[in-house]
Design an enzyme around this catalytic site. Structure first.
Site, PDB file in Angstrom:
ATOM      1  N   SER A 161      45.238 -28.174 -20.304  1.00 45.79           N
ATOM      2  CA  SER A 161      45.759 -29.645 -19.755  1.00 45.79           C
ATOM      3  C   SER A 161      45.549 -30.882 -19.878  1.00 45.79           C
ATOM      4  O   SER A 161      46.199 -31.187 -19.460  1.00 45.79           O
ATOM      5  CB  SER A 161      44.771 -28.505 -17.821  1.00 45.79           C
ATOM      6  OG  SER A 161      44.013 -28.289 -18.380  1.00 45.79           O
ATOM      7  N   ASP A 404      36.255 -33.841 -10.084  1.00 44.29           N
ATOM      8  CA  ASP A 404      36.456 -32.838 -10.947  1.00 44.29           C
ATOM      9  C   ASP A 404      36.034 -33.245 -12.394  1.00 44.29           C
ATOM     10  O   ASP A 404      36.206 -34.644 -12.614  1.00 44.29           O
ATOM     11  CB  ASP A 404      38.314 -32.918 -11.015  1.00 44.29           C
ATOM     12  CG  ASP A 404      38.908 -32.108 -12.237  1.00 44.29           C
ATOM     13  OD1 ASP A 404      38.538 -31.821 -13.450  1.00 44.29           O
ATOM     14  OD2 ASP A 404      39.818 -31.578 -12.063  1.00 44.29           O
ATOM     15  N   HIS A 407      39.222 -33.093 -16.317  1.00 41.10           N
ATOM     16  CA  HIS A 407      40.159 -33.801 -16.584  1.00 41.10           C
ATOM     17  C   HIS A 407      39.761 -35.031 -16.654  1.00 41.10           C
ATOM     18  O   HIS A 407      38.663 -35.900 -15.928  1.00 41.10           O
ATOM     19  CB  HIS A 407      41.037 -33.552 -15.747  1.00 41.10           C
ATOM     20  CG  HIS A 407      41.422 -31.823 -16.108  1.00 41.10           C
ATOM     21  ND1 HIS A 407      40.860 -31.105 -14.727  1.00 41.10           N
ATOM     22  CD2 HIS A 407      42.325 -31.624 -16.351  1.00 41.10           C
ATOM     23  CE1 HIS A 407      41.365 -29.686 -15.684  1.00 41.10           C
ATOM     24  NE2 HIS A 407      42.600 -29.826 -16.505  1.00 41.10           N
TER      25      HIS A 407
END
Ligand SMILES: *[C@@H]1O[C@H](CO)[C@@H](O)[C@H](O)[C@H]1NC(C)=O
Ligand SMILES: *[C@@H]1O[C@H](CO)[C@@H](O)[C@H](O)[C@H]1NC(C)=O
Ligand SMILES: *[C@@H]1O[C@H](CO)[C@@H](O)[C@H](O)[C@H]1NC(C)=O
Ligand SMILES: *[C@@H]1O[C@H](CO)[C@@H](O)[C@H](O)[C@H]1NC(C)=O
Length: 428
Positions: A161, A404, A407
């Protein structure tokens, strides 16, 4: 102290069992080095020939170094980078005017997990930092030059990702100069393709979080905690990369499950008893070498380029940078200024990357983003993203519990990764 006397029969028995141990070790190595059950016997020879290659490679390198002129014809290059300048060593400079290079709302391709402003992020300074290498300047990103040079070509990001984020950043950096009706974005299973029709060029992303085959290969359903990889098996994915002109690999995050990895020695769906555990670094080394071997065999170094992006750091514990005892990236709005800061990224994995590439013949350019991204505790998506599942009242009461810190918001840090890639591609 005297050693106890031993009879000759027991010593013969121990010679036999040592012999047995050696045989089983050879078979074990054979398993590891063979992609399929069928080439078990070739394993040990493969191993020794790899060592052989390494010992002769030093001389080969010296020979090439004597012919500097020939090195000048790196595919895609339009100029040369400044000699002696390490692009990855430098500092972050706040640049209100020059950054970001596009606006969040102007790029429709950013997935809702990365659009921080629309999800309520109150600050936007994280978009305005520019990377300044110590001994030179980064060439400014020219989207026209990029697309002209990708005319009739395919560029593909392969990995997890984080590499998907870098892919989207590249699309955002380019899409502005392409008219609405001559571009498209489509996803087919693991493959996402952005097309610039007038240029007959594509920028693509292929989901393969370990690069090699694994049980996490489904592009949508892959939230598997018990991860299993086949470290010597790459063709299931690699057949989708064949013929690509510029490849950008990454793999790291998915290996970080603990000290050990589960390795399957045989096809999935077969006898799952053939699962062994291996030190993560060793498993990573096998997978990386498999990728390098594939590149060596399948990529033409006089026409194509291959890049590898190093580990993307996370910021889970603010104590590491002198912050609160129980904090993480949540509520962080400025980069770390201590140039020696190195968080939780695995130095062991970095060492493996260095070793594997040093020993390879295939020209793979490392985009060493780890150190410069370590400074960017402010650049994560934190709580400002689309959530996978509804948040509980307990979570909402304690935002850092669901931040998070892996990311990155777009626009943001990953645009810099692409500026570095751009520099290495056109000004090697
Ligand atoms: C960008 O690249 C194109 C094509 O090479 C060139 O014509 C143009 O002058 C460049 N733009 C800038 C601002 O350098
Ligand atoms: C378009 O690009 C592909 C490679 O991506 C190439 O095979 C094809 O020949 C190109 N078509 C034209 C019309 O240039
Ligand atoms: C966030 O940071 C600001 C300023 O650094 C501080 O005043 C505030 O209390 C912090 N909020 C939380 C929830 O930690
Ligand atoms: C990447 O950069 C860091 C910091 O400059 C350095 O310590 C590390 O050795 C580099 N890794 C490789 C594989 O070159």
């Amino acid at each position: 102290m005297k050693s106890p006397p031993s009879s000759s029969s027991s010593s013969r028995r121990s010679t036999l069992s040592a012999y047995f141990l050696v045989i089983s070790f050879i078979l074990f190595v054979a398993f590891l080095y063979s992609e399929d059950f069928a080439c078990v016997l070739r394993g040990p020879f493969l191993f020794s020939s790899e060592i052989q290659d390494y010992s002769t490679r030093k001389e080969k390198n010296d020979f090439v170094a004597g012919e500097e002129e020939k090195e000048a014809v790196v595919p895609f290059s339009v100029g040369r980078g400044k000699k002696g300048c390490d692009l990855f060593e430098g500092e972050w400079v706040y640049d209100e005017e020059g950054r970001p290079q596009y606006e969040e709302e102007e790029c429709p391709y950013i997935q809702p997990q990365l659009t921080c402003q629309v999800h309520g992020r109150p600050d936007s300074n994280y978009q305005h930092w520019r990377w300044q290498p110590r001994r030179c300047y980064l060439p400014s990103f020219n989207a026209t030059l990029m697309l002209e040079n990708l005319r009739g070509k395919r560029m593909m990001y392969v990995g997890d990702s984080l590499n998907r984020g870098q892919f989207v950043s590249m699309v955002c950096l380019l899409h502005r100069i392409i008219p609405e009706n001559s571009k498209s974005m489509e996803t087919f299973d693991s493959l996402t393709v952005f097309k610039a029709k007038d240029y007959n060029a594509t920028i693509e992303f292929y989901w393969a979080p370990f690069l090699v085959e694994s049980n996490s290969d489904n592009a949508v359903v892959h939230r598997i905690t018990d991860r299993i990889v086949r470290v010597r098996s790459i063709n299931k994915h690699a057949r989708h990369w064949k013929g690509v002109d510029v490849l950008v690999f990454n793999t790291y995050l998915w290996w970080m499950t603990g000290q050990k990895m589960k390795i399957l020695q045989g096809p999935f769906g077969g006898d799952m008893k053939n699962v062994i555990e291996m030190e993560t670094e060793e498993a990573y080394r096998f997978a990386l070498r498999r990728m390098v071997k594939w590149v060596d065999k399948n990529m033409n170094p006089s026409k194509t380029r291959v890049f590898f992006t190093s580990m993307s750091p996370s910021h889970e514990t603010s104590m590491g940078w002198g912050g609160a005892r129980d904090g993480n990236c949540y509520n962080e709005t400025t980069p770390i200024t201590d140039s020696n800061y190195w968080g939780s990224s695995s130095k062991g994995i970095m060492r493996v990357i260095g070793e594997v590439f040093d020993r390879s013949n295939a020209p793979i350019t490392l985009i060493n983003i780890t150190q410069l991204s370590e400074y960017r505790k402010d650049a994560h998506t934190s709580i400002y993203k689309k959530q996978w599942s509804p948040l509980t009242p307990q979570q909402l009461a304690n935002p850092k519990s669901y931040a998070d810190c892996v990311h990155w918001c777009l626009p943001g840090l990953q645009d810099t990764w692409n500026e570095l890639l751009y520099a290495k591609l056109f000004f090697p």
